[in-house]
Motif scaffolding. Sequence first.
Motif, PDB file in Angstrom:
ATOM      1  N   VAL A 247       0.817  -1.207   0.000  1.00  0.00           N
ATOM      2  CA  VAL A 247       0.000   0.000   0.000  1.00  0.00           C
ATOM      3  C   VAL A 247       0.854   1.262   0.000  1.00  0.00           C
ATOM      4  CG1 VAL A 247      -0.217   0.270   2.507  1.00  0.00           C
ATOM      5  CG2 VAL A 247      -2.112   0.955   1.014  1.00  0.00           C
ATOM      6  N   ALA A 248       2.106   1.154   0.449  1.00  0.00           N
ATOM      7  CA  ALA A 248       2.983   2.336   0.463  1.00  0.00           C
ATOM      8  C   ALA A 248       3.604   2.617  -0.902  1.00  0.00           C
ATOM      9  CB  ALA A 248       4.085   2.140   1.498  1.00  0.00           C
ATOM     10  N   ASP A 249       3.449   1.693  -1.864  1.00  0.00           N
ATOM     11  CA  ASP A 249       4.029   1.871  -3.198  1.00  0.00           C
ATOM     12  C   ASP A 249       3.049   2.693  -4.042  1.00  0.00           C
ATOM     13  OD1 ASP A 249       5.341   1.736  -5.595  1.00  0.00           O
ATOM     14  OD2 ASP A 249       5.686  -0.435  -5.542  1.00  0.00           O
ATOM     15  N   ILE A 250       3.040   3.991  -3.833  1.00  0.00           N
ATOM     16  CA  ILE A 250       2.073   4.886  -4.478  1.00  0.00           C
ATOM     17  C   ILE A 250       2.246   4.875  -6.000  1.00  0.00           C
ATOM     18  CG2 ILE A 250       1.169   7.228  -4.542  1.00  0.00           C
ATOM     19  CD1 ILE A 250       0.824   5.889  -1.847  1.00  0.00           C
ATOM     20  N   GLU A 251       3.501   4.823  -6.458  1.00  0.00           N
ATOM     21  CA  GLU A 251       3.754   4.845  -7.906  1.00  0.00           C
ATOM     22  C   GLU A 251       3.132   3.638  -8.586  1.00  0.00           C
ATOM     23  OE1 GLU A 251       7.870   5.242  -8.739  1.00  0.00           O
ATOM     24  OE2 GLU A 251       8.065   7.198  -7.760  1.00  0.00           O
ATOM     25  N   ALA A 252       3.289   2.449  -7.991  1.00  0.00           N
ATOM     26  CA  ALA A 252       2.715   1.236  -8.583  1.00  0.00           C
ATOM     27  C   ALA A 252       1.193   1.298  -8.581  1.00  0.00           C
ATOM     28  CB  ALA A 252       3.206   0.007  -7.828  1.00  0.00           C
ATOM     29  N   LEU A 253       0.608   1.865  -7.533  1.00  0.00           N
ATOM     30  CA  LEU A 253      -0.845   1.989  -7.481  1.00  0.00           C
ATOM     31  C   LEU A 253      -1.355   2.934  -8.565  1.00  0.00           C
ATOM     32  CD1 LEU A 253      -1.361   2.199  -3.593  1.00  0.00           C
ATOM     33  CD2 LEU A 253      -1.926   0.278  -5.074  1.00  0.00           C
ATOM     34  N   ARG A 413      -4.453   9.623   4.219  1.00  0.00           N
ATOM     35  CA  ARG A 413      -4.009  10.939   3.733  1.00  0.00           C
ATOM     36  C   ARG A 413      -2.816  10.795   2.783  1.00  0.00           C
ATOM     37  NH1 ARG A 413      -5.989  14.266   8.154  1.00  0.00           N
ATOM     38  NH2 ARG A 413      -8.214  14.302   7.690  1.00  0.00           N
ATOM     39  N   GLN A 414      -2.011   9.741   2.977  1.00  0.00           N
ATOM     40  CA  GLN A 414      -0.895   9.485   2.069  1.00  0.00           C
ATOM     41  C   GLN A 414      -1.423   9.074   0.686  1.00  0.00           C
ATOM     42  OE1 GLN A 414       1.783   6.456   3.453  1.00  0.00           O
ATOM     43  NE2 GLN A 414       3.171   6.641   1.728  1.00  0.00           N
ATOM     44  N   LEU A 415      -2.494   8.262   0.690  1.00  0.00           N
ATOM     45  CA  LEU A 415      -3.066   7.822  -0.582  1.00  0.00           C
ATOM     46  C   LEU A 415      -3.839   8.937  -1.273  1.00  0.00           C
ATOM     47  CD1 LEU A 415      -4.434   4.350   0.602  1.00  0.00           C
ATOM     48  CD2 LEU A 415      -2.423   4.731  -0.834  1.00  0.00           C
ATOM     49  N   TYR A 416      -4.580   9.722  -0.481  1.00  0.00           N
ATOM     50  CA  TYR A 416      -5.434  10.766  -1.033  1.00  0.00           C
ATOM     51  C   TYR A 416      -5.433  11.936  -0.066  1.00  0.00           C
ATOM     52  CZ  TYR A 416      -9.550  12.971  -3.139  1.00  0.00           C
ATOM     53  OH  TYR A 416     -10.410  13.853  -3.750  1.00  0.00           O
ATOM     54  N   PRO A 417      -4.585  12.944  -0.312  1.00  0.00           N
ATOM     55  CA  PRO A 417      -4.386  14.037   0.658  1.00  0.00           C
ATOM     56  C   PRO A 417      -5.654  14.776   1.049  1.00  0.00           C
ATOM     57  CG  PRO A 417      -2.676  14.068  -1.041  1.00  0.00           C
ATOM     58  CD  PRO A 417      -3.687  13.051  -1.471  1.00  0.00           C
ATOM     59  N   ASP A 418      -6.673  14.806   0.171  1.00  0.00           N
ATOM     60  CA  ASP A 418      -7.904  15.528   0.480  1.00  0.00           C
ATOM     61  C   ASP A 418      -8.944  14.654   1.168  1.00  0.00           C
ATOM     62  OD1 ASP A 418      -6.972  17.907  -0.579  1.00  0.00           O
ATOM     63  OD2 ASP A 418      -7.618  17.395  -2.606  1.00  0.00           O
ATOM     64  N   LEU A 419      -8.526  13.512   1.716  1.00  0.00           N
ATOM     65  CA  LEU A 419      -9.467  12.614   2.383  1.00  0.00           C
ATOM     66  C   LEU A 419     -10.144  13.329   3.553  1.00  0.00           C
ATOM     67  CD1 LEU A 419     -10.622   9.729   2.896  1.00  0.00           C
ATOM     68  CD2 LEU A 419      -8.654   9.357   4.393  1.00  0.00           C
ATOM     69  N   ASP A 420     -11.470  13.277   3.583  1.00  0.00           N
ATOM     70  CA  ASP A 420     -12.262  13.857   4.676  1.00  0.00           C
ATOM     71  C   ASP A 420     -12.822  12.707   5.509  1.00  0.00           C
ATOM     72  OD1 ASP A 420     -14.009  15.115   6.366  1.00  0.00           O
ATOM     73  OD2 ASP A 420     -14.904  16.399   4.830  1.00  0.00           O
ATOM     74  N   LEU A 421     -12.157  12.423   6.628  1.00  0.00           N
ATOM     75  CA  LEU A 421     -12.581  11.308   7.461  1.00  0.00           C
ATOM     76  C   LEU A 421     -13.971  11.521   8.030  1.00  0.00           C
ATOM     77  CD1 LEU A 421      -9.401  10.692   7.456  1.00  0.00           C
ATOM     78  CD2 LEU A 421      -9.892   9.529   9.589  1.00  0.00           C
ATOM     79  N   TRP A 422     -14.305  12.772   8.334  1.00  0.00           N
ATOM     80  CA  TRP A 422     -15.606  13.053   8.911  1.00  0.00           C
ATOM     81  C   TRP A 422     -16.718  12.769   7.908  1.00  0.00           C
ATOM     82  CZ3 TRP A 422     -18.108  12.679  12.898  1.00  0.00           C
ATOM     83  CH2 TRP A 422     -19.244  13.414  13.190  1.00  0.00           C
ATOM     84  N   LYS A 423     -16.486  13.115   6.649  1.00  0.00           N
ATOM     85  CA  LYS A 423     -17.471  12.858   5.594  1.00  0.00           C
ATOM     86  C   LYS A 423     -17.708  11.358   5.440  1.00  0.00           C
ATOM     87  CE  LYS A 423     -18.054  13.304   0.582  1.00  0.00           C
ATOM     88  NZ  LYS A 423     -17.402  13.773  -0.676  1.00  0.00           N
ATOM     89  N   THR A 424     -16.631  10.577   5.567  1.00  0.00           N
ATOM     90  CA  THR A 424     -16.739   9.123   5.427  1.00  0.00           C
ATOM     91  C   THR A 424     -17.285   8.478   6.691  1.00  0.00           C
ATOM     92  OG1 THR A 424     -14.789   9.214   3.996  1.00  0.00           O
ATOM     93  CG2 THR A 424     -15.456   7.043   4.794  1.00  0.00           C
ATOM     94  N   GLY A 425     -16.851   8.970   7.845  1.00  0.00           N
ATOM     95  CA  GLY A 425     -17.186   8.308   9.100  1.00  0.00           C
ATOM     96  C   GLY A 425     -18.536   8.693   9.688  1.00  0.00           C
ATOM     97  N   LYS A 426     -18.969   9.946   9.479  1.00  0.00           N
ATOM     98  CA  LYS A 426     -20.204  10.408  10.115  1.00  0.00           C
ATOM     99  C   LYS A 426     -21.427   9.579   9.713  1.00  0.00           C
ATOM    100  CE  LYS A 426     -23.171  14.434  10.812  1.00  0.00           C
ATOM    101  NZ  LYS A 426     -23.448  15.840  10.430  1.00  0.00           N
TER     102      LYS A 426
END
Length: 542
Positions: A247-253, A413-426
């Motif tokens: 999962v840390a291999d961002i380039e391969a993803l 946040r490493q995968l998608y810097p604009d991730l909004d946890l509150w939007k997903t979790g609420k």
Amino acid sequence: MQSFFRLLKIYWVIARFRLDTFLIGARLPWYVRVIVALLPWRIFFRAKGSSESRLRLALIALGPVFIKFGQTLSTRRDLLPPDLAIELAQLQDRVPPFSGVKARALIESQLGATVDELFAEFDPEPLASASVAQVHPARLKDGKSVVVKVIRPGIERVIRQDVGLLYVMARMVQNLWSEGKRLRPVEVVEEYEQTIFDELDLRKEAANATQLRRNFENSSILYVPEIYWDLTRQRVMVMERISGIPVADIEALHAQGTDMEKLAERGVEIFFTQVFRDSFFHADMHPGNIFVSRENPSEPQYIAVDFGIVGSLSAEDQSYLARNILAFFQRDYRLVAQLHIDSGWVPANTNVHAFETAIRSVCEPIFEKPLKDISFGMVLLGLFQTARRFNMVVQPQLILLQKTLLNIEGLGRQLYPDLDLWKTGKPFLENWMRERMGVKAMLKNIKQQAPDWIEKLPQLPQLVFDSLQQSRQSHEQKLQRIQHEQSLKQKQAQRTRRMMLLASSLGLLAVSTDPAINQWAQQMPWFGWAAAAAAWLLIWRA
């Protein structure tokens, strides 16, 4: 002698990396400050880099047990300064492997057969090597690809020896440093000891993996490899071999066209599902233990490995945690404070107003940021640190939860810097609360309890009869006790009246025979006699 040489090595590493600099400015007894000032290595070694990075390098130099301890310590962000916790979180289990010959011998002794009889193929070169175990690729007789996890030979003795030394150092820190008791180093070592010895029994890890696989069976968001129980023992575990992108291999993803936003959101969904739906969560979800399937990049699926550490929450903890998070984002700090008290996380006699004020002072600055920039993990950390000032009892399951959330959040946040946890979790939390509190939850509880009720139904008449019988006996005993007490009171009252009557009669007889009193009585008016008689009657009546 081994312990002596081990102590010498620890002394050398402390000197080489100048760990004595951690004591600068600390409030220590005068004799300890003198000893530190006269340490000979201060002349020969210079402190290079930050003290946090030197501690990390020192733990690496001390070997796998200390590396693992540093990793465990990094999860206690409630005790450590932020810079030190971040530095220790970089520790990786890149440990030199032991020989394939030893691995084969251990596998054969545990499984009771030769490697050639057990596997069609077995590679003596390990795929990966960590502090406690290493993994070898293999193929079963039916052609299935697997990995064989083997505990390091002799690691238990090494662990016991090093843990003993850690206890010695922890007690020294606790007794000699003024901040030692607040940091509770002995408690941290105890927690580490339990964790690392649990990892020495691979049957526990296999059981954890099986439970997680069952929880996410046929799931499109998480895949858990199959465990081969017939080839699993205390020191050996055989598991399905997975193929995925780290999962840390961002380039391969990116290269395979992975939907990074959906991948990050699914990581958050997995966390909330494990915590609130299943109450059983993978508590070691750092990037080294997570892969992404190569199939269907537009609907990415996680693959998890290494199930040595899992966490679990009680139904009460789940409820209070969900309500705490929702109340926090609604800025209802009074409810947050009251929930901490109701859950027993802080003492019942805590001043709610003072606690609410402390929480507000920590949380309000967080809301100056956009919601997508707010860290769930840091919110929990801030709440726990604030509660600690009000004598919050450390909850081990909450520490694991906080560590896991920080890992998931950092990864997302490493995968998608604009991730909004509150939007997903609420939405997940609100749906969970509705399901838990609504009609559906009530029907579910009735369905769960119905077999017990049906089983006990034939016993109900007898239970009712026994209860009534006990109630009747209790009532009769109470009446007898009351009657006995009343009888005693009546007898006591009768004795008292007789004594008073006797005393008053003797008093009147004595008075009537006295000539001086007789002369005075003849001169007393009638109303005086009436008053004296009334007084005598009142006294006798009393």
